[in-house]
Design a protein around this motif. Structure first.
Motif, short mmCIF file in Angstrom:
data_model
loop_
_atom_site.label_atom_id
_atom_site.label_comp_id
_atom_site.label_asym_id
_atom_site.label_seq_id
_atom_site.Cartn_x
_atom_site.Cartn_y
_atom_site.Cartn_z
N ARG A 4 0.82 -1.20 0.00
CA ARG A 4 0.00 0.00 0.00
C ARG A 4 0.86 1.26 0.00
N GLY A 5 2.11 1.12 -0.31
CA GLY A 5 2.96 2.30 -0.43
C GLY A 5 3.54 2.73 0.89
N SER A 6 2.86 3.65 1.58
CA SER A 6 3.31 4.09 2.89
C SER A 6 3.33 2.91 3.83
N ALA A 7 4.48 2.60 4.41
CA ALA A 7 4.62 1.34 5.14
C ALA A 7 3.81 1.29 6.42
N VAL A 8 3.41 2.45 6.98
CA VAL A 8 2.51 2.41 8.12
C VAL A 8 1.23 1.67 7.75
N LEU A 13 4.38 -5.44 6.35
CA LEU A 13 5.35 -5.01 7.36
C LEU A 13 4.87 -5.41 8.76
N TRP A 14 3.60 -5.17 9.05
CA TRP A 14 3.10 -5.52 10.38
C TRP A 14 3.08 -7.03 10.61
N ARG A 15 2.87 -7.82 9.55
CA ARG A 15 2.97 -9.28 9.69
C ARG A 15 4.40 -9.69 10.03
N TRP A 16 5.35 -9.01 9.41
CA TRP A 16 6.77 -9.27 9.70
C TRP A 16 7.03 -8.95 11.17
N VAL A 17 6.55 -7.82 11.64
CA VAL A 17 6.71 -7.45 13.04
C VAL A 17 6.07 -8.49 13.95
N LEU A 18 4.87 -8.93 13.60
CA LEU A 18 4.15 -9.88 14.44
C LEU A 18 4.90 -11.20 14.57
N THR A 19 5.50 -11.68 13.50
CA THR A 19 6.24 -12.95 13.60
C THR A 19 7.39 -12.83 14.59
#
Length: 342
Positions: A4-8, A13-19
């Motif tokens: 979606r462009g803006s990584a926020v 990205l959030w799935r990566w953080v969650l793992t």
């Protein structure tokens, strides 16, 4: 799901953080809270770093990002030992001599403000909820202040979609999860598929409509967040989420369907309505809209023919032409999208 462009706003990205959090590892996050023209890091861009030095996202690249990854490693090491790390705000200037902030190590001009903090496993619940809201295309706001990250699930009452305020030692970043970069495409054929791909890659939430449930280009469209089959294209306008932020592109299989689709949107609050077609087709469309008592002012606001003037013969070329026009018009339609001067 496409980026979606803006990584926020990027669920990947959030799935990566969650793992990482689920494996009981902290994650160092940096958001670009503000940027000026010429800055390589753009507002909302995000870089995540884990204790092994693996990364996801970007805040502008180059030596600036390399230095941040090294800082993140040291911050994570300290966090593991003490369980505490302060939220850090840094104003970086991309010049050989910095007049207002720190030198970033880049020389491309412009400035950006980075906001960095550590997320620990205790934040798993918030990250899961962020992902749920992103996947549902639902409103919510990520809030980062001196105490770290929280999630506000109240519907945002004000825009811009990302704001950053700082007074003395106090600061607050608010990033809406509801993407305001949106496009609705009326027509799920080859051109609709190509435009869906381009707009999704540009960070837009894509909704596509067709009257044919079995058309293969609609079935193969993995780029649209929402795929909706209607009996009549005139129904589409009422089904578009967040109409005040949505660009509408009419490119159905025939002129009669184009007219029906336009009748459903041309009187609405959409900031941009465009239709594809040659001069003779567009003359017929405008005549049909006048016969349906559409105000001339609304007809005159149409982007017709849609897209920047160029030789566009294939669906992919047409998609680039339309996307280029939408990007050209973005700052005029949504002034908050323009970066601040350097």
């Amino acid at each position: 799901m496409p980026p979606r462009g803006s990584a926020v706003l990027d669920p990947n990205l959030w799935r990566w953080v969650l793992t990482r959090l689920e494996a009981n590892h902290p994650v160092h996050l940096t958001h670009v809270a503000w940027h000026s023209r010429h800055s390589p890091g753009t507002t909302g861009a995000t870089l995540a770093v884990d204790p092994r030095g693996d990364t996801a996202g970007t805040i502008g690249g180059g030596v600036m990002e390399g230095e941040l990854i090294a800082r993140a490693a040291a911050t994570l090491e300290a966090w593991v030992k003490s369980g505490a790390a302060r939220v850090e705000v840094r104003e970086l200037e991309h010049r050989r001599k910095a007049s207002r902030g720190e030198r970033s190590g880049l020389f491309c001009a412009g400035r950006q403000t980075n906001l960095s903090y550590v997320l620990g496993p205790a934040k798993i619940g918030e990250v899961r909820r962020i992902l749920a809201l992103l996947d549902a295309d639902a409103p919510g706001t990520v809030v980062v202040g001196p105490g770290g990250l929280t999630l506000d699930e109240e519907r945002p009452a004000a825009l811009p979609p990302l704001s950053f305020e700082q007074q003395g030692a106090g600061f607050e970043l608010r990033a809406q999860l509801l993407n305001v970069k949106r496009v609705a495409i009326l027509g799920g054929g080859h051109c609709g598929l190509a435009l869906s791909r381009v707009m999704a890659q540009l960070g837009y939430t894509v909704t596509i409509f067709d009257t044919r449930a079995d058309v293969f280009t609609l079935q193969q469209n993995d780029f649209a967040t929402h795929k909706i089959v209607v009996e009549d294209y005139a129904e589409a306008g009422a089904l578009i989420r967040q109409p005040e932020w949505t660009h509408v592109v009419v490119m159905s299989a025939n002129v009669d369907d184009d007219i029906r689709g336009l009748l459903g949107v041309v009187r609405g609050p959409f900031p941009y309505v465009g239709v594809m077609g040659a001069p003779a087709k567009l003359t017929r469309i405008r005549g049909a809209l006048r016969e349906a008592d559409v105000a001339q002012e609304a007809i005159d606001r149409l982007y017709a023919p849609i897209g920047l003037p160029m030789t566009s013969n294939t669906p992919e070329e047409i998609a680039i032409s339309v996307a280029a026009e939408i990007l050209r018009e973005r700052e005029r339609l949504f002034p908050f999208a323009a970066p601040a001067p350097a």
